[in-house]
Design an enzyme around this catalytic site. Structure first.
Site, short mmCIF file in Angstrom:
data_model
loop_
_atom_site.label_atom_id
_atom_site.label_comp_id
_atom_site.label_asym_id
_atom_site.label_seq_id
_atom_site.Cartn_x
_atom_site.Cartn_y
_atom_site.Cartn_z
N GLU A 218 -23.37 5.41 -0.23
CA GLU A 218 -24.76 5.02 -0.06
C GLU A 218 -24.79 3.51 -0.17
O GLU A 218 -24.42 2.96 -1.20
CB GLU A 218 -25.62 5.63 -1.17
CG GLU A 218 -25.65 7.14 -1.11
CD GLU A 218 -26.27 7.76 -2.35
OE1 GLU A 218 -26.87 8.81 -2.23
OE2 GLU A 218 -26.17 7.17 -3.43
N VAL B 221 3.90 0.74 -5.82
CA VAL B 221 4.29 -0.12 -6.94
C VAL B 221 4.39 0.72 -8.20
O VAL B 221 3.49 1.51 -8.51
CB VAL B 221 3.27 -1.27 -7.11
CG1 VAL B 221 3.51 -2.03 -8.41
CG2 VAL B 221 3.37 -2.21 -5.91
N TYR C 169 -27.49 2.15 -14.68
CA TYR C 169 -27.90 2.48 -13.31
C TYR C 169 -29.39 2.17 -13.10
O TYR C 169 -29.79 1.72 -12.03
CB TYR C 169 -27.61 3.96 -13.02
CG TYR C 169 -26.32 4.17 -12.26
CD1 TYR C 169 -25.10 3.89 -12.85
CD2 TYR C 169 -26.31 4.65 -10.95
CE1 TYR C 169 -23.91 4.07 -12.16
CE2 TYR C 169 -25.14 4.83 -10.26
CZ TYR C 169 -23.94 4.55 -10.86
OH TYR C 169 -22.77 4.72 -10.16
N SER D 291 -9.44 3.72 -8.81
CA SER D 291 -9.45 4.56 -10.00
C SER D 291 -9.96 5.96 -9.71
O SER D 291 -9.61 6.91 -10.38
CB SER D 291 -10.35 3.94 -11.07
OG SER D 291 -11.65 3.80 -10.58
N GLU E 256 0.86 -1.19 0.00
CA GLU E 256 0.00 0.00 0.00
C GLU E 256 0.89 1.25 0.00
O GLU E 256 1.77 1.39 0.84
CB GLU E 256 -0.92 -0.02 1.22
CG GLU E 256 -1.66 1.26 1.51
CD GLU E 256 -2.46 1.82 0.33
OE1 GLU E 256 -3.20 1.07 -0.31
OE2 GLU E 256 -2.31 3.03 0.05
C1 LIG Z 1 -16.68 10.41 -2.70
C2 LIG Z 1 -16.98 8.97 -3.04
C3 LIG Z 1 -18.28 8.50 -2.94
C4 LIG Z 1 -18.58 7.17 -3.24
N1 LIG Z 1 -19.86 6.74 -3.09
C5 LIG Z 1 -20.14 5.42 -3.26
C6 LIG Z 1 -21.45 4.93 -3.00
O1 LIG Z 1 -22.33 5.68 -2.65
N2 LIG Z 1 -21.69 3.61 -3.15
C7 LIG Z 1 -20.69 2.75 -3.56
O2 LIG Z 1 -20.95 1.56 -3.67
N3 LIG Z 1 -19.45 3.20 -3.84
C8 LIG Z 1 -19.16 4.50 -3.70
N4 LIG Z 1 -17.91 4.97 -3.95
C9 LIG Z 1 -16.95 4.03 -4.56
C10 LIG Z 1 -16.23 3.15 -3.55
O3 LIG Z 1 -15.82 3.91 -2.44
C11 LIG Z 1 -15.00 2.59 -4.27
O4 LIG Z 1 -15.43 1.87 -5.42
C12 LIG Z 1 -14.19 1.62 -3.44
O5 LIG Z 1 -13.91 2.14 -2.15
C13 LIG Z 1 -12.92 1.35 -4.21
O6 LIG Z 1 -12.11 0.43 -3.50
P1 LIG Z 1 -10.78 -0.08 -4.15
O7 LIG Z 1 -10.04 -0.85 -3.11
O8 LIG Z 1 -11.06 -0.73 -5.45
O9 LIG Z 1 -9.96 1.23 -4.54
P2 LIG Z 1 -9.39 2.36 -3.57
O10 LIG Z 1 -10.24 2.52 -2.37
O11 LIG Z 1 -9.12 3.55 -4.44
O12 LIG Z 1 -8.02 1.73 -3.05
C14 LIG Z 1 -6.89 1.66 -3.86
C15 LIG Z 1 -5.68 1.64 -2.94
O13 LIG Z 1 -4.54 1.42 -3.75
C16 LIG Z 1 -3.52 2.27 -3.31
N5 LIG Z 1 -2.65 2.46 -4.46
C17 LIG Z 1 -2.93 3.11 -5.62
N6 LIG Z 1 -1.88 3.04 -6.47
C18 LIG Z 1 -0.94 2.29 -5.83
C19 LIG Z 1 0.36 1.85 -6.20
N7 LIG Z 1 0.89 2.15 -7.38
N8 LIG Z 1 1.07 1.09 -5.30
C20 LIG Z 1 0.53 0.77 -4.09
N9 LIG Z 1 -0.70 1.19 -3.70
C21 LIG Z 1 -1.41 1.93 -4.56
C22 LIG Z 1 -4.22 3.55 -2.87
O14 LIG Z 1 -3.42 4.28 -1.94
C23 LIG Z 1 -5.46 2.97 -2.23
O15 LIG Z 1 -5.28 2.72 -0.84
C24 LIG Z 1 -17.56 6.29 -3.68
C25 LIG Z 1 -16.26 6.77 -3.79
C26 LIG Z 1 -15.96 8.08 -3.48
C27 LIG Z 1 -14.54 8.57 -3.59
#
Ligand SMILES: Cc1cc2nc3c(=O)[nH]c(=O)nc-3n(C[C@H](O)[C@H](O)[C@H](O)COP(=O)(O)OP(=O)(O)OC[C@H]3O[C@@H](n4cnc5c(N)ncnc54)[C@H](O)[C@@H]3O)c2cc1C
Length: 318
Positions: free
Chosen positions: A82, A250, A201, A292, A56
């Site tokens: 949500e 990474v 959606y 993303s 991370e």
């Molecule tokens: C404001 C907001 C509102 C949202 N509302 C909703 C909602 O209402 N309902 C819903 O279902 N979803 C919602 N989402 C989407 C949901 O939060 C995300 O889809 C989900 O949290 C993504 O999880 P993830 O682990 O795929 O990515 P992330 O949470 O983005 O995690 C990626 C991780 O990878 C790490 N990383 C990135 N690049 C590297 C690298 N090169 N090397 C090492 N580490 C790296 C980052 O630091 C991060 O910790 C919302 C998101 C946001 C920002």
């Protein structure tokens, strides 16, 4: 699984994959996706937790679910999700993760009973004219024409919608409706957004339509989602023996495609600014879950950063 379909397969325990005891996993990203990958590898694939490493880049787990603060100064979080009953994968995950607050309960138990005892609802969902309730706020105010347009969009082939925006397929009648006001403020849609996205959606969230007027179909965690979702998952994973490595960004995953398969052979990273990496054997799996939507944080989960696009304050501001 009361409201879900397809539990025939959901309740079957997966067979242990052959040779899993020799396998190891590198997971890039410690957000919900990366931690879920680790949990499913342990629970469903039978991988030894100590063979799983999460790389991370930031100092925190949870990625987009970040949040930090305390009851005295207030919390700073980038967004609130949500949530709803039809998160099949999420609830499947959290039925296995122990709650940090409910003795003998899972995170799903905690969430379920919280929302039963304190369901979400908004008696005044939207206002206009300096605090006046929106006219006909208990109605979606859809004309016959607008209804026909929605049905046509749901039934349209996606290739016929390519390149079209929402305002290309839904007329002024629809845009004047409370349906559109409630929908766009719930799902962050603009008239110039993709018609395909709107169609998807509508299909994905069709069961939310009756809750558009008062948000009663939504569900929420007890605290911010970092504390209510990330923390119990990270605590359980660490307790199992999963290795978390923070401050490791990474920079490349070398993939060999010569054999006709995609085989990751090497990972490059920067660890606190120092170039390093690892050569991979065929027994090592790589999962890239680097998200993303949210840019990396520079300092901490609570650090102010140019990349913050949405800030919600809860509690007392600092
Ligand atoms: C404001 C907001 C509102 C949202 N509302 C909703 C909602 O209402 N309902 C819903 O279902 N979803 C919602 N989402 C989407 C949901 O939060 C995300 O889809 C989900 O949290 C993504 O999880 P993830 O682990 O795929 O990515 P992330 O949470 O983005 O995690 C990626 C991780 O990878 C790490 N990383 C990135 N690049 C590297 C690298 N090169 N090397 C090492 N580490 C790296 C980052 O630091 C991060 O910790 C919302 C998101 C946001 C920002």
């Amino acid at each position: 699984m009361r409201y879900a379909h397809g539990n025939f397969e959901a309740f079957v325990r997966p067979l242990k994959p052959e040779g899993v005891e020799k396998k190891a996993a590198w997971i890039v990203g410690g957000g919900l996706g990366g931690m879920a990958a680790a949990a499913f590898l342990i629970r469903d694939a039978g991988m030894a937790p100590s063979m799983i490493t999460i790389l991370e880049a930031s100092d925190e787990n949870g990625g987009a679910l970040d949040g930090a603060g305390n009851a005295q100064t207030g919390w700073l979080i980038r967004g609130g999700r949500e949530m709803e009953e039809q998160f099949q994968c999420l609830w499947d995950l959290y039925r296995s993760i122990p709650s940090l607050e409910m003795p003998d309960g899972t995170v799903l138990d905690e969430f379920y009973y919280l929302n039963r005892l304190d369901p979400s609802s908004s008696p005044l969902r939207a206002m206009c004219g300096q605090g006046q309730p929106v006219p006909d706020r208990h109605s979606l105010t859809l004309t016959g024409k607008a209804r026909r347009e929605i049905i046509a969009l749901i039934l349209a082939d996606e290739d016929k919608l390519a390149g079209k925006t929402i305002s290309d397929v839904l007329s002024g009648d629809f845009m004047a409706s409370n349906f559109w006001l409630f929908w766009r403020s719930m799902f962050a849609f603009e008239t110039w957004h993709s018609a395909v996205e709107m169609k998807r959606y509508l299909a994905r969230f069709v069961h939310q339509i009756l809750g558009l007027k008062d948000l009663r179909t939504l569900k929420f965690t007890k605290y911010n989602q970092q504390e209510s979702l990330s923390l119990p998952l990270a605590t359980w994973l660490a307790g199992q023996g999963v290795v978390f490595r923070h401050g490791v960004r990474v920079t490349n995953v070398v993939v060999d495609t010569l054999s006709g398969k995609k085989v990751a052979t090497h990972i490059d990273w920067l660890e606190n600014g120092v170039v390093a990496g690892v050569d991979l054997t065929p027994e090592e799996l790589v999962f890239v879950t680097n998200g993303s939507m949210v840019a990396l944080l520079q300092n901490s989960a609570c650090g102010r950063d140019e990349s913050f696009d949405v800030l919600f304050f809860t509690g007392r501001p600092a």
